[in-house]
Scaffold this motif. Structure first.
Motif, PDB file in Angstrom:
ATOM      1  N   UNK B 137       0.844  -1.206   0.000  1.00 50.29           N
ATOM      2  CA  UNK B 137       0.000   0.000   0.000  1.00 50.29           C
ATOM      3  C   UNK B 137       0.874   1.249   0.000  1.00 50.29           C
ATOM      4  N   UNK B 138       0.545   2.193  -0.887  1.00 48.16           N
ATOM      5  CA  UNK B 138       1.327   3.444  -0.937  1.00 48.16           C
ATOM      6  C   UNK B 138       0.390   4.619  -0.741  1.00 48.16           C
ATOM      7  N   UNK B 139       0.952   5.691  -0.233  1.00 45.45           N
ATOM      8  CA  UNK B 139       0.121   6.868   0.054  1.00 45.45           C
ATOM      9  C   UNK B 139       0.181   7.888  -1.072  1.00 45.45           C
ATOM     10  N   UNK B 140      -0.998   8.379  -1.413  1.00 45.97           N
ATOM     11  CA  UNK B 140      -1.072   9.491  -2.368  1.00 45.97           C
ATOM     12  C   UNK B 140      -0.734  10.777  -1.598  1.00 45.97           C
ATOM     13  N   UNK B 141      -1.222  10.802  -0.331  1.00 44.73           N
ATOM     14  CA  UNK B 141      -0.929  11.942   0.543  1.00 44.73           C
ATOM     15  C   UNK B 141      -0.991  11.472   1.985  1.00 44.73           C
ATOM     16  N   UNK B 142      -0.184  12.068   2.848  1.00 47.95           N
ATOM     17  CA  UNK B 142      -0.218  11.748   4.275  1.00 47.95           C
ATOM     18  C   UNK B 142       0.426  10.416   4.601  1.00 47.95           C
ATOM     19  N   UNK B 143       0.008   9.822   5.733  1.00 47.26           N
ATOM     20  CA  UNK B 143       0.608   8.558   6.177  1.00 47.26           C
ATOM     21  C   UNK B 143      -0.368   7.851   7.115  1.00 47.26           C
ATOM     22  N   UNK B 144       0.127   6.736   7.730  1.00 49.02           N
ATOM     23  CA  UNK B 144      -0.713   6.000   8.676  1.00 49.02           C
ATOM     24  C   UNK B 144      -0.940   6.841   9.945  1.00 49.02           C
ATOM     25  N   UNK B 145      -1.677   6.282  10.890  1.00 51.31           N
ATOM     26  CA  UNK B 145      -2.115   6.993  12.097  1.00 51.31           C
ATOM     27  C   UNK B 145      -0.917   7.423  12.970  1.00 51.31           C
ATOM     28  N   UNK B 146      -1.103   8.531  13.654  1.00 52.73           N
ATOM     29  CA  UNK B 146      -0.022   9.030  14.511  1.00 52.73           C
ATOM     30  C   UNK B 146       0.031   8.276  15.833  1.00 52.73           C
ATOM     31  N   UNK B 147      -1.121   7.732  16.259  1.00 55.14           N
ATOM     32  CA  UNK B 147      -1.219   7.082  17.558  1.00 55.14           C
ATOM     33  C   UNK B 147      -2.225   5.930  17.458  1.00 55.14           C
ATOM     34  N   UNK B 148      -1.973   4.785  18.157  1.00 58.08           N
ATOM     35  CA  UNK B 148      -2.907   3.645  18.066  1.00 58.08           C
ATOM     36  C   UNK B 148      -4.328   3.963  18.533  1.00 58.08           C
ATOM     37  N   UNK B 149      -4.470   5.030  19.365  1.00 64.58           N
ATOM     38  CA  UNK B 149      -5.808   5.361  19.856  1.00 64.58           C
ATOM     39  C   UNK B 149      -6.354   6.648  19.239  1.00 64.58           C
ATOM     40  N   UNK B 150      -5.669   7.140  18.213  1.00 68.71           N
ATOM     41  CA  UNK B 150      -6.050   8.441  17.641  1.00 68.71           C
ATOM     42  C   UNK B 150      -7.392   8.355  16.920  1.00 68.71           C
ATOM     43  N   UNK B 151      -8.119   9.486  16.922  1.00 68.96           N
ATOM     44  CA  UNK B 151      -9.367   9.579  16.160  1.00 68.96           C
ATOM     45  C   UNK B 151      -9.005  10.051  14.756  1.00 68.96           C
ATOM     46  N   UNK B 152      -8.388   9.158  14.035  1.00 73.73           N
ATOM     47  CA  UNK B 152      -7.875   9.483  12.699  1.00 73.73           C
ATOM     48  C   UNK B 152      -8.357   8.432  11.691  1.00 73.73           C
ATOM     49  N   UNK B 153      -8.350   8.861  10.437  1.00 74.39           N
ATOM     50  CA  UNK B 153      -8.768   7.929   9.373  1.00 74.39           C
ATOM     51  C   UNK B 153      -7.802   7.995   8.200  1.00 74.39           C
ATOM     52  N   UNK B 154      -7.623   6.825   7.590  1.00 72.97           N
ATOM     53  CA  UNK B 154      -6.873   6.753   6.324  1.00 72.97           C
ATOM     54  C   UNK B 154      -7.885   6.283   5.272  1.00 72.97           C
ATOM     55  N   UNK B 155      -7.989   7.050   4.191  1.00 71.13           N
ATOM     56  CA  UNK B 155      -8.998   6.715   3.183  1.00 71.13           C
ATOM     57  C   UNK B 155      -8.366   6.039   1.963  1.00 71.13           C
ATOM     58  N   UNK B 156      -9.067   5.040   1.473  1.00 70.81           N
ATOM     59  CA  UNK B 156      -8.668   4.447   0.189  1.00 70.81           C
ATOM     60  C   UNK B 156      -8.907   5.476  -0.919  1.00 70.81           C
ATOM     61  N   UNK B 157      -8.319   5.258  -2.081  1.00 64.98           N
ATOM     62  CA  UNK B 157      -8.363   6.249  -3.165  1.00 64.98           C
ATOM     63  C   UNK B 157      -9.799   6.630  -3.544  1.00 64.98           C
ATOM     64  N   UNK B 158     -10.638   5.616  -3.744  1.00 64.42           N
ATOM     65  CA  UNK B 158     -12.022   5.891  -4.165  1.00 64.42           C
ATOM     66  C   UNK B 158     -12.857   6.433  -3.030  1.00 64.42           C
ATOM     67  N   UNK B 159     -12.584   5.962  -1.799  1.00 62.56           N
ATOM     68  CA  UNK B 159     -13.310   6.451  -0.631  1.00 62.56           C
ATOM     69  C   UNK B 159     -13.068   7.960  -0.477  1.00 62.56           C
ATOM     70  N   UNK B 160     -11.815   8.387  -0.691  1.00 65.55           N
ATOM     71  CA  UNK B 160     -11.473   9.813  -0.587  1.00 65.55           C
ATOM     72  C   UNK B 160     -12.224  10.620  -1.646  1.00 65.55           C
ATOM     73  N   UNK B 161     -12.322  10.057  -2.820  1.00 62.92           N
ATOM     74  CA  UNK B 161     -13.030  10.761  -3.903  1.00 62.92           C
ATOM     75  C   UNK B 161     -14.516  10.844  -3.599  1.00 62.92           C
ATOM     76  N   UNK B 162     -15.056   9.745  -3.085  1.00 59.56           N
ATOM     77  CA  UNK B 162     -16.484   9.682  -2.785  1.00 59.56           C
ATOM     78  C   UNK B 162     -16.839  10.634  -1.645  1.00 59.56           C
ATOM     79  N   UNK B 163     -16.013  10.632  -0.621  1.00 66.15           N
ATOM     80  CA  UNK B 163     -16.267  11.503   0.547  1.00 66.15           C
ATOM     81  C   UNK B 163     -15.788  12.936   0.302  1.00 66.15           C
ATOM     82  N   UNK B 164     -15.051  13.126  -0.774  1.00 61.17           N
ATOM     83  CA  UNK B 164     -14.464  14.425  -1.127  1.00 61.17           C
ATOM     84  C   UNK B 164     -13.661  15.008   0.034  1.00 61.17           C
ATOM     85  N   UNK B 165     -12.757  14.168   0.499  1.00 62.42           N
ATOM     86  CA  UNK B 165     -11.912  14.579   1.628  1.00 62.42           C
ATOM     87  C   UNK B 165     -10.446  14.584   1.207  1.00 62.42           C
ATOM     88  N   UNK B 166      -9.705  15.501   1.859  1.00 59.20           N
ATOM     89  CA  UNK B 166      -8.263  15.535   1.663  1.00 59.20           C
ATOM     90  C   UNK B 166      -7.591  15.442   3.028  1.00 59.20           C
TER      91      UNK B 166
END
Lengths: 236, 396
Positions: B137-166
């Motif tokens: 898996x490679x990143x188009x932008x950003x990286x994996x989570x900063x912390x195991x308990x963080x309220x963070x998300x990593x989006x797949x390519x199409x999921x990012x397009x669908x949700x229109x998130x950056x």
């Protein structure tokens, strides 16, 4: 009666052809003895069912006789009871005969020229290709060579069929009712062409016809009745 | 000189409508055949790719329907049944295990998704083990989570397009009213990962109140491990279901095989109909041209020449039909792909219809073979025409 065989195009002896229609035996050609000289123009006449087409089919190697002997240009073709395969008959036809029939059987999607050279697809005599233009000119269809059969008249179509028969330089031209589909004027034209081919090109021509006027273009008329030769008339 | 091929071609032009209809019949058969073989090839390739891209060879889930487990493994699912997290710890101690990665999948209805809402799925993954397992898996932008308990998300390519998130944007989980920060967007993989929203495992467990529960454990075994022996041992664990990659593949291929058999039957019927069509067309054409064939033989054509002529006509029809069919199959492969996706219960994420040059050559060869076969009888019949019959029928 029998001529020197070295000048004979066709020499038939005791030729007989029997057909069977169910159990009925039909004697179509009955013990015919006949000689046709090289470069002769012969007409076969007779009523329908007299056996003239059957006889000419045997003379032209389109069919096997039931019995009898046939020599063509001194070479024995059929001997007593011998039957030739279709392949052998075709090889003889390729070398010796050109055929013209009542229907023209031109391929409608081929041009006049393509129809004329159609026999080359299957067999080509050495040097035959060089004479195509000459044949077209001789028959007066050279200006029509790029036309399709549908674009020319019936008389011209028969000329194309004659050109197709001549293109492989046959030694004998067989014409079976060649004017059956043509009017009197066109029939006269075709008769003249056959006479010219005989006189100028020195081609042996055998014509089968109901048309007595056309038959008289030949130097010799042979009449058939009930499968037998009735009269041999030599016309000057 | 005019070639036998030219004569054959021009003969077919005489009855244009009949020739076109015959070609159409053959092209339809070729179209179905090419698409079917393309599907056969494409489906398996895509399925293999999906399985390879999982990164693990085996998935342990709670006991349940094997088809559901297979779907969960490949496509994600709600995973109604749970495993205890201790099972993961227990499995990791097995000597054959190289790596494991625990996962929890959750799905809820999102009223803002699409026109009338849709299911939003969240995959909780272990930030330590999951990226290792999915090294490709490679990143188009950003990286994996900063912390195991963080309220963070990593989006797949199409999921990012669908949700229109950056990267840096917030993502709301409906119903739960929890906001996550998008920290990474993956490059396109061509697998189901493209449509997945990844969250840290513990974050999903917290948000959805499934602490200590898992929906699956991905297992990568050491090389030369006896997989079936290990599988047997896993079954000894209470309430555990083991799904191996080969099992998944077999399960899916079994599901698809029924559809394949049906389509194969249709293709076979189409080919048979086109053979009949070709035989009928050529035979009719031979019958109509009996006298003309007789004249050709009087002019010096041998039986084998006539056989070749008619056989060429058949070949021209079949080859042209085959070519049109293959072009149609190539041109409509995307539509075929969409239609298959609607019909089949599970489809891998890659292209389902793969038509390559080898398949084109194969189909053309097959159709030409059909042509050769179909042309045998009419050609033989034409070769047998005697010039005498022609003249007799003319006299009659």
């Amino acid at each position: 009666m029998m001529k020197n065989s070295s000048h004979l195009a066709i020499e038939a002896h005791d030729l007989t052809k029997i057909y069977y229609r169910g159990s009925e035996e039909i004697l179509a050609v009955n013990r015919v003895d006949l000689s046709i000289e090289e470069k002769q123009f012969v007409s076969f006449v007779g009523p329908s069912g007299s056996g003239k087409t059957t006889l000419i089919n045997i003379l032209g190697c389109l069919d096997n006789p039931t019995s009898g002997r046939l020599d063509i240009f001194g070479k024995n073709i059929f001997d007593e009871g011998e039957t030739l395969t279709e392949g052998k008959l075709t090889r003889i036809r390729r070398e010796i005969f050109g055929y013209i029939f009542q229907k023209f059987y031109l391929v409608p999607t081929l041009t006049v020229l393509e129809n004329v050279i159609l026999p080359f697809t299957f067999y080509r005599k050495v040097g035959a290709e060089e004479d195509v233009e000459k044949v077209l000119k001789l028959l007066g269809i050279d200006h029509r060579k790029n036309h399709l059969p549908g674009e020319i008249s019936g008389g011209e179509m028969q000329r194309v069929a004659i050109a197709r028969a001549l293109v492989n330089k046959p030694r004998i031209l067989l014409a079976d009712e060649p004017t059956g589909n043509l009017d009197a004027h066109r029939s006269e034209e075709i008769g003249e062409i056959l006479r010219e081919l005989n006189q100028k090109e020195r081609l042996t021509v055998i014509l089968v016809t109901h048309n007595l006027g056309l038959a008289q273009k030949a130097e010799r008329i042979v009449e058939l009745r009930d499968g037998m030769l009735k009269r041999l008339q030599t016309d000057g | 000189m005019i070639s036998i091929f030219q004569i054959a071609y021009k003969n077919l032009l005489r009855k244009k409508t009949r020739s076109v209809l015959t070609i159409l019949g053959i092209s339809l058969a070729a179209w179905v055949l090419t698409s079917l073989f393309g599907f056969n090839r494409g489906y398996e390739l895509s399925l293999n790719k999906d399985i390879d891209n999982l990164g693990y060879q085996m998935l342990v889930t709670a006991k349940g329907c094997p088809y559901e487990a297979a779907t969960l493994m490949l496509k994600g699912g709600t995973g109604l049944r749970y495993l205890k997290q201790e099972v993961a710890e227990q499995i990791s101690k097995e000597p054959e295990v190289e790596k494991i990665t625990p996962m929890v999948m959750q799905a809820i209805f999102d009223p803002n998704k699409g026109e009338s809402g849709g299911i939003a799925a969240y995959l909780g993954v272990d930030p330590k083990t999951f990226p290792q397992m999915k090294g490709f898996l490679q990143f188009k932008a950003g990286s994996w989570f900063t912390d195991p308990d963080a309220y963070e998300a990593v989006l797949g390519y199409e999921a990012a397009e669908l949700e229109q998130r950056e990267v840096g944007d917030l993502l709301l989980i409906p119903e739960k009213n929890v906001e996550l920060r998008v920290v990474g967007i993956l490059s396109r993989t061509g697998t189901q990962d493209d449509g997945t929203i990844f969250l840290p495992l513990s974050t999903v467990q917290k948000i959805f109140s499934v602490k200590g529960e898992l929906t699956g454990i991905g297992i990568k075994l050491k090389k030369e491990t006896d997989i079936s022996g290990f599988e047997e041992r896993m079954y000894a664990l209470p309430d555990v279901q083991v799904v191996s990659l080969s099992q998944v593949k077999n399960t899916i291929m079994t599901l698809v095989s029924t559809a394949k058999v049906m389509v194969f039957s249709i293709a076979l019927i189409a080919v048979l109909i086109s053979i009949m069509g070709v035989v009928n067309t050529i035979l009719m054409s031979v019958m109509e041209r009996r006298q003309e064939i007789g004249i050709l033989k009087a002019m010096g054509a041998l039986a084998k020449d006539i056989f070749r002529l008619v056989w060429f006509e058949t070949l021209i029809l079949c080859f042209t039909g085959g070519l049109i069919g293959v072009v149609l199959a190539l041109g409509t492969s995307k539509i075929t792909d969409l239609l298959i996706r609607r019909v089949l219960p599970y489809t891998p994420s890659g292209g389902l219809v793969k038509i390559d040059s080898l398949l084109v050559v194969f189909t053309m060869g097959l159709i030409s073979l059909v042509g050769l076969f179909s042309g045998l009888y009419p050609s033989w019949k034409a070769g047998k025409v005697r010039p005498l019959e022609t003249i007799r029928s003319e006299v009659e």
